[in-house]
Design an enzyme around this catalytic site. Structure first.
Site, mmCIF file in Angstrom:
data_model
loop_
_atom_site.group_PDB
_atom_site.id
_atom_site.type_symbol
_atom_site.label_atom_id
_atom_site.label_comp_id
_atom_site.label_asym_id
_atom_site.label_seq_id
_atom_site.Cartn_x
_atom_site.Cartn_y
_atom_site.Cartn_z
ATOM 1 N N TYR A 39 0.870 -1.205 -0.091
ATOM 2 C CA TYR A 39 0.055 0.003 -0.119
ATOM 3 C C TYR A 39 0.896 1.041 -0.211
ATOM 4 C CZ TYR A 39 -4.236 2.620 0.661
ATOM 5 O OH TYR A 39 -5.240 3.486 0.403
ATOM 6 N N LYS A 94 -20.824 -19.965 -9.283
ATOM 7 C CA LYS A 94 -20.137 -19.788 -10.611
ATOM 8 C C LYS A 94 -18.642 -19.359 -10.462
ATOM 9 C CE LYS A 94 -20.974 -20.085 -15.109
ATOM 10 N NZ LYS A 94 -22.142 -19.819 -15.857
ATOM 11 N N GLU A 136 -24.887 -13.700 -16.210
ATOM 12 C CA GLU A 136 -25.848 -14.889 -15.931
ATOM 13 C C GLU A 136 -27.141 -14.798 -15.341
ATOM 14 O OE1 GLU A 136 -24.990 -19.332 -15.187
ATOM 15 O OE2 GLU A 136 -23.516 -17.615 -15.823
#
Length: 760
Positions: A39, A94, A136
């Protein structure tokens, strides 16, 4: 069909942590320095680099391997419009499949937007984040417009899987089914039940493959689609028939193919009787198809049938397609998923179904008879070859059709990268297998009457790795082959019991070798009835190039005939065993794991020499650690003393080897620990060891088996080192793939011997 209990399903999803996916950092974040790099302030550098060159986003971030699975929940499974929140478990699922089968990372995004324009705007705005978009569970006809608009506006691969996934899988099945029945695709009559997203996409792809539009009749819940219909989208009206057909019964008369993507039990059994010979029926409604599978098979014995269910043959499962299609598209940074890429996936799937089915797939499905035919039109979802078959085909099509922004030049390297994404590196074995294929040798198998050996033999012939010679009773072998749908063409079968003259010749040779070591001529004649002795003598006399045994017998019983007949290489004093551990960190070599129970320090030096020779055989430079429970004298005892002494002697005998010991296994494998605590060790300069020498078989055997079961590693072996000619003893109960791997090694070993080079 697998029965799922409601409470079990809820418990599965609710157990901590809730859901099915999590985000895991891919870089270390354990120190202040790590945090500063991850970071602020270190992260500013890649930000500036990307600002200067936007394409560097693929270099410095995860975008290139990140797909969004996006839905608005308007057509979830068979549950209908249940909303975006309720669709989330499906989208998470999925994502799991993307990761499991293709190593692709996913975020699931559920959007509260049913207006197509709003949905399109939101998804388009996500393009900077993702490498690809999987749409989807969006209802028709909106899904057509949404996908079309996003494909036009976005420059990353995007696909509505409900449409195209089913189309791709059924297209592969259709091509293979038509091949089996000898029908031409441009002549078949096709009837379709259903006009939703999947059905329309299937029809579009079938036309690309050669189906004629005039041979298609489509029905939806309101009847036949013809030019008089005014309630359908243009995408659906494209398939309006001009034929004077009004009922399903009329359309089915003489039809060659029925495609069902509608509802359960809409196809009466009596209509099957009116179809053409060898009808092809894809009844894909879930969970219950348009016609019951058993009823259909009983009605028409000549039928070829596929369903969406896993408890029947030819399951049309979209997981055969979408993970690998996106994998190939991402790897060439395709700007879209076009028709050429879909067709490439179709043909790759169709071709793969014609290849020999791996044994691990047979095991997964409990069926040893899987082979291309009426009940095996498409590969099984757990076939590990899908990623190395479909993804390269899609990537090539993207490159050839001009939508790839990155070129792949070495396809062998790419295939190995694909395997590596699933945690298994195949580089070492790929090199060996390629060498074997360049000049296949005759390999004799003692246990020719074993199913696994026969399956491996078929694979070896089909892949061009070896010329198998199978010992056993011909009638028994052929019965096993027929029962398991195996093809033994290209394999030679020898029944040593019937080879009386050769047995007598071999017995005389064995008697000459062993007459002063306790074996009489009578005993030699008796031993030649045993296949281990007969096979060893075939190798000894040049009638074979390598010998493999051990599948059904203990190691010691299997190796003894070869030692008596062939013996140890003159340049070494003993034989030893090695296992190769294929780990994500690279290959590691473990010795001795099979032969020398409790070697002395001097015997360990011999094992070190054999191991070094073998590691080089596999194109790796040996970095050897001699193991113990002590680090450089930290603990006294007979084992540390032996390992320390072996290290000293080995350095004297092999001064050029990168070698050190005695040390603990974690020390040998941890470069940071070596550098911090033992900088004097030669292995500290080389990033640790890749070859581990164990002080006893007990230690080596336990270590490789723990790695095999818990370490996420693939184990190859045992590799027998030090024989005068190529002999390898299989692990008791080895899998077909393990037999094939060892055979490839044996062939490469025989090639080295034929060239006069140093073998194993």
């Amino acid at each position: 069909m697998l029965k799922i209990n409601k409470q079990d399903a809820l418990n599965y999803h609710s157990q901590e942590p809730a859901g099915k996916i999590e985000v895991v950092p891919t870089k270390p974040v354990s120190t202040q320095s790590d945090l500063a790099l991850a970071y602020s302030p270190g992260v500013a550098e890649p930000c500036l680099a990307i600002a200067a060159n936007p394409d560097d986003v693929y270099k410095y971030t995860a975008k290139g391997n990140l797909v969004a699975v996006i839905s608005n929940g308007t057509a979830v499974l068979g549950l209908g419009n249940i909303g975006p929140e309720a669709s989330k478990p499906v989208m998470e699922g999925k994502g799991v499949l993307f990761k499991k089968f293709a190593g692709i990372d996913c975020f699931d995004i559920e959007i509260d937007a049913t207006d197509p324009d709003e949905f399109i705007r939101i998804v388009k705005a996500l393009e900077p984040t993702f490498g690809g978009i999987n749409l989807e569970d969006i209802k028709a006809p909106e899904c057509f417009r949404i996908e079309m608009a996003l494909r036009e506006q976005m420059n990353i691969p995007l696909m509505h899987d409900d449409q195209h996934g089913t189309a791709i899988i059924t297209s592969a099945a259709l091509l293979n089914a038509l091949e089996l029945v000898g029908k031409k695709i441009d002549e078949v009559q096709l009837v379709v039940s259903g006009a939703g997203a999947a059905a329309v996409s299937c029809l579009r792809l079938y036309l690309e493959l050669g189906v004629k539009l005039e041979n298609v009749v489509v029905f939806d819940k309101d009847g036949v689609i013809n030019p008089q219909r005014t309630d359908l989208a243009d995408m659906q009206m494209r398939f309006a028939t001009q034929r004077p057909v009004t009922t399903l019964a009329e359309a089915m008369r003489g039809a060659d193919v029925f495609l069902g993507l509608s509802a359960a039990n809409v196809l009466p059994a009596e209509l099957l009787l009116t179809m053409a010979d060898n009808p092809i029926v894809f009844a894909l409604a879930n969970p219950n198809p348009e016609i019951d599978y058993d009823l259909a098979m009983a009605t028409r014995p000549d039928i070829i049938m596929a369903t969406g269910r896993s408890d029947h043959p030819n399951q049309v499962n979209n997981v055969l397609g979408f993970p690998y299609i996106f994998r190939g598209a991402l790897d060439v940074r395709a700007t879209e998923i076009n028709e050429a890429m879909k067709l490439a996936a179709v043909r790759a799937l169709a071709d793969l179904a014609k290849d020999v089915v791996p044994d691990l797939v047979n095991k997964a499905y409990g069926d040893n008879t899987l082979a291309f035919g009426r009940t095996y039109l498409i590969p099984k979802p757990l076939d590990p070859r899908l990623i190395t078959t479909v993804s390269p085909a899609v990537a090539k099509a993207a490159m050839e059709s001009g939508v790839a922004r990155r070129q792949i030049t070495d396809w062998f390297v790419y295939e190995d990268e694909l395997r590596g994404r699933l945690g298994v590196s195949q580089k070492l074995l790929n090199r060996v297998t390629s060498a074997a294929k360049s000049n296949p040798k005759r390999v004799v198998f003692a246990e020719g009457d074993n199913y696994k050996i026969l399956k491996a033999a078929q694979t070896l012939v089909d892949e061009g790795i070896a010329k198998p010679v199978l010992l056993g009773n011909r009638q028994k072998l052929e019965e096993i082959a027929r029962a398991n749908n195996l093809d033994l063409a290209g394999c030679e079968i020898i029944d040593n019991i019937q080879e009386k003259a050769t047995r007598e010749e071999f017995a005389q040779l064995l008697f000459q070798k062993r007459q002063r070591k306790g074996i009489t001529l009578y005993e030699s004649q008796r031993l030649m009835r045993e296949r281990n002795y007969y096979g060893s003598m075939m190798l000894e006399t040049g009638q074979a190039d390598a010998f493999i045994t051990g599948l059904t017998k203990d190691y010691s019983k299997s190796i003894q005939p070869a030692l008596r007949v062939i013996g140890v290489d003159e340049s070494v004093k003993r034989v030893a065993g090695m296992y190769i551990i294929q780990h994500k960190r690279g290959p590691f070599f473990f010795a001795d794991t099979t032969v020398n129970i409790d070697p002395t320090a001097e015997e360990m030096v011999d094992i070190i020499g054999l191991a070094a020779r073998t590691v080089r055989f596999f194109d790796n430079e040996p970095h050897i650690a001699v193991l113990s429970y002590s680090n450089f004298g930290s603990n006294p005892g007979p084992i540390p003393d032996k390992s320390r002494r072996a290290t000293e002697l080995a350095k004297q005998r092999y001064p050029d080897l990168i070698l050190d010991g005695e040390m603990q296994a974690n020390t040998a494998l941890n470069p940071q620990l070596l550098q911090e605590q033992y900088p004097f060790s030669e292995l500290a300069k080389y990033g640790g060891a890749n070859t581990l020498i164990f002080p006893t078989v007990l230690a080596g055997n336990i270590a490789y088996k723990v790695m095999q079961e818990l370490g996420g590693a693939e184990v190859i072996g045992p590799v027998l080192m030090g024989m005068r000619k190529p002999v390898h003893i299989l692990q008791l109960g080895a899998s077909v793939r393990e037999i094939v791997n060892i055979t490839a090694i044996a062939v490469a070993d025989a090639q080295q011997l034929a060239k006069g080079r140093q073998q194993l």
